[in-house]
Design an enzyme around this catalytic site. Structure first.
Site, short mmCIF file in Angstrom:
data_model
loop_
_atom_site.label_atom_id
_atom_site.label_comp_id
_atom_site.label_asym_id
_atom_site.label_seq_id
_atom_site.Cartn_x
_atom_site.Cartn_y
_atom_site.Cartn_z
N ASP A 1 26.18 -20.93 81.09
CA ASP A 1 25.02 -21.60 81.70
C ASP A 1 25.01 -21.31 83.21
O ASP A 1 25.25 -22.19 84.03
CB ASP A 1 25.12 -23.11 81.41
CG ASP A 1 23.96 -23.91 81.98
OD1 ASP A 1 22.91 -23.31 82.28
OD2 ASP A 1 24.11 -25.14 82.12
C1 SPV Z 1 20.78 -28.87 80.84
O1 SPV Z 1 20.55 -29.49 79.79
O2 SPV Z 1 20.96 -27.65 80.87
C2 SPV Z 1 20.85 -29.59 82.11
C3 SPV Z 1 21.29 -30.98 82.13
O3 SPV Z 1 20.61 -28.98 83.13
S1 SPV Z 1 22.99 -30.95 82.48
O4 SPV Z 1 23.67 -30.13 81.47
O5 SPV Z 1 23.47 -32.33 82.45
O6 SPV Z 1 23.19 -30.39 83.80
MG MG Z 2 20.51 -26.92 82.91
#
Ligand code: SPV
Ligand code: MG
Length: 312
Positions: free
Chosen positions: A84
């Site tokens: 991510d």
């Molecule tokens: C996501 O769902 O990718 C978010 C929320 O950005 S968090 O994972 O809490 O950052």
């Molecule tokens: Mg996110």
């Protein structure tokens, strides 16, 4: 047959998607009704169908449902086996949302990560509007983006207030429809910069044209989030306020609503739960050398054959 096993909708068959403009406007319409909205993460058309049809009848007979979808950078990336870190390009993620839109009706809020370069963000805003996405949330980080729930365990940087305000303004200037919303996500609590920093950023982002504010936290205790909501509300009674209670998961929806939040996003639970079930089933098939033992963890063959109208 369990309660999720049919996706027939009263209004129209599954092969007639909503037009983008009707869906895009739906988030603002729901917000205008004054109640707090519940969104749940969807990472595929099937997960979105489950979110759209999930219903719970409470003890007083009241019906609870989700108001729409969250397209999460974390789960979209994980689904593709990618980290991510903004490696999955936005165009590809929007195409995946279009597949969701082909079979559902509810509005969707898109996780736009940092928004990237303002020049890219402007074009992405137009693509999202065209697809029928209702809102994008961009976070005030800069450089290589890491997931917020790491906090300061990894190196991540908050953007300069002016630089991020300019990005919001660039997105708003590029927007072609009155319905689309750009929501600014503040990472001050994630990065231990404190409540005052978060509140001054909220004021700056609202002045730059943000249609809403998301405040994020990685604490289990909701105290800082609730304090932010109280103080933000005192200054901005009508600006939509969003939270993602992944860490403060003991805090009930009603408490967040009472504190002044307008949107609560359950950000990753569909993929996390699916992964858990798939993981168990895959090792159990190896363990038992047959599939009888995993049947209770699966839809029956009859159920999957009847799941999607038109299969028979
Ligand atoms: C996501 O769902 O990718 C978010 C929320 O950005 S968090 O994972 O809490 O950052
Ligand atoms: Mg996110």
């Amino acid at each position: 047959m369990n309660e999720l096993a049919t996706f027939a909708r009263p209004s129209e068959p599954l092969d007639l998607p909503k037009m983008p403009e009707a869906r895009r406007a739906r988030l603002r319409t729901l917000l205008s009704k004054g109640r707090c909205l519940k969104l749940l993460e969807a990472h595929s058309p099937l997960s979105a169908l489950i979110v759209e049809s999930a219903t719970h009848q409470g003890s007083e007979g009241e019906i609870a449902q989700f108001d729409g979808f969250w397209s999460s950078s974390l789960t979209d990336s994980t689904l593709l086996g990618r980290p991510d870190i903004e490696i999955v390009d936005v165009a590809r993620r929007i195409r995946a949302v279009e597949d969701i839109f082909d079979v559902t009706e509810k509005p969707l809020v898109f996780d736009g990560d940092t928004g990237g370069h303002p020049e890219h963000f402007r074009l992405h805003v137009r693509m999202m509007e065209k697809a029928g996405i209702s809102a994008v949330i961009i976070e005030d980080k800069t450089g290589l983006k890491k997931n917020s729930l790491f906090g300061n365990d990894v190196l991540q940087h908050q953007a300069d207030i002016q630089e991020f305000s300019d990005k919001i303004a660039a997105g708003k200037a590029a927007q072609d429809t009155p319905d689309f919303m750009i929501i600014a996500r503040i990472e001050s609590l994630i990065l231990d910069r404190g409540l005052d920093d978060a509140l001054s950023r909220a004021n700056a982002y609202v002045s730059a044209g943000a249609d809403g504010i998301m405040i994020h936290s990685r604490k289990k205790d909701p105290a800082e989030i609730l304090a932010f909501a109280r103080q933000f509300r005192a200054q901005h009674p009508a600006i939509p306020l969003v939270c993602v209670p992944t860490s403060f998961n003991e805090t009930h929806f009603s408490e967040l609503e009472a504190a002044g939040f307008n949107v609560v996003i359950y950000a990753n639970h569909m993929l996390r739960s699916a992964y858990q079930a798939m993981s168990k089933v895959s090792t159990d098939i190896l363990r038992y050398g047959r599939t009888k033992e995993v049947e209770d963890s699966c839809l029956s063959v009859n159920e999957i054959l009847n799941l999607i109208p038109g299969t028979r």
